[in-house]
Design a protein around this motif. Structure first.
Motif: not given
Length: 333
Positions: A303-309
């Motif tokens: 989930t956190l990785e989905s918020y990367r640029l």
């Protein structure tokens, strides 16, 4: 053999009862039905108020608070108005017309760092040295999830030979008395209760704002990649994301090396944690996550990785490069 099979089946059933619910892209406290928790405490509340500052840095627990303080001071010395948003955030919203970076890190790295920090930091946080029997569930937020972890560990830990902890013990004492496996599980239970829901909420809301060349903007930046970029010549683009989001000019950006926590003694150095054995710890945490936590750490990471640029590099490669540096590197709280 039948006993082993029965135990394995029980673990599978426990894994199906997830510790953390994902609701509208936001991690919530553990569900009431989980085998490894007493039940949800009060809902997370907003406590981030960045204000009307041109630049702001938001941190979460063990994601670079001391580094952020140093960067804010550096920007202030260069006459760039900057603000450290409220630390260790629940982040219901980011307020103000600011250009902001939000420091995060992999849940697996965060837990290993938190384990080392809470176990051995020279100046322990007050909640880590308070006996469990003096804590109360209605104030669980004050204890940073330690009371929930204390209640949950006997159920989860019984499968790996961990008995009940004493109510007269403190969180710090428990980490030092438990073996490495049980200690990581204990810190995982605490982080799933407190640190990870806060961090994922802040990352989601930051990504909702997104990057803009001008005006309001927010970028999630991974601490370990930023440390490599700033102090070891890394090429993760974390430093460039920080500079362009906060509109830091080149003559100021080169001075960020002054924030290296290993350049000398001081509060930043006191808040660092040992990186030795990180790959081993991450491997063990993945096994514990699959066996006892319903894969919630892996889900939190995804989930956190989905918020990367942009797409990330493989975590294991980052951990190996970070652990093989010329100096014995550690990460700042």
């Amino acid at each position: 053999m039948s006993a082993v099979c029965a135990c394995a089946a029980l673990l599978v059933a426990a894994a199906a009862l997830v510790l953390v619910n994902l609701h509208r892209g936001e991690l919530k406290p553990p569900s009431l039905g989980s085998r490894c928790t007493r039940g949800p405490t009060a809902a997370l509340r907003a406590n981030v108020h960045a204000g009307e500052f041109p630049a702001a840095i938001t941190t979460n627990h063990k994601t670079g608070t001391e580094l952020a303080k140093c960067l804010v001071r550096l920007l202030a010395d260069a006459n760039i108005s900057a603000h450290l948003a409220e630390m260790h955030v629940s982040a219901e919203h980011f307020s103000g017309n600011v250009r902001q970076v939000n420091l995060v890190r992999s849940p697996f790295i965060l837990i290993h760092s938190g384990y080392n920090y809470h176990k051995s930091v020279a100046k322990p946080e007050r909640w880590t040295v308070k006996p469990f029997e003096q804590m109360h569930f209605e104030l669980d937020g004050v204890w940073q999830g330690a009371l929930e972890a204390f209640t949950a560990l006997p159920t989860c830990g019984s499968y790996i030979g961990v008995g009940n902890l004493s109510g007269s013990q403190t969180y710090r004492q428990a980490l030092n008395e438990l073996n490495f496996t049980a200690g990581l599980l204990f810190e995982s239970l605490r982080a799933l209760r407190r640190d990870l829901p806060y961090m994922l909420t802040s990352a989601r809301l930051c990504s909702r704002i997104g990057f803009r060349p001008q005006g309001r903007a927010c970028t999630n930046i991974w601490l370990d990649e930023l440390m490599l970029d700033l102090f070891e010549g890394g090429q993760n683009q974390a430093a460039s994301d920080l500079f362009r989001t906060l509109l830091v000019p080149p003559d100021v950006s080169v001075k960020t090396r002054d924030c290296d926590p290993f350049a000398g003694p001081g509060r930043m150095h006191d808040h660092t944690t040992n990186h030795s054995g990180r790959d081993e710890a991450i491997h063990l945490l993945r096994r514990l996550d699959a066996a006892f936590l319903g894969g919630e750490l892996a889900l939190a990471k995804a989930t956190l990785e989905s918020y990367r640029l942009r797409p990330a590099k493989v975590e294991g490669g980052l951990a190996r490069s970070y652990g093989s540096l010329s100096r014995s590197r550690m990460s700042s709280n």
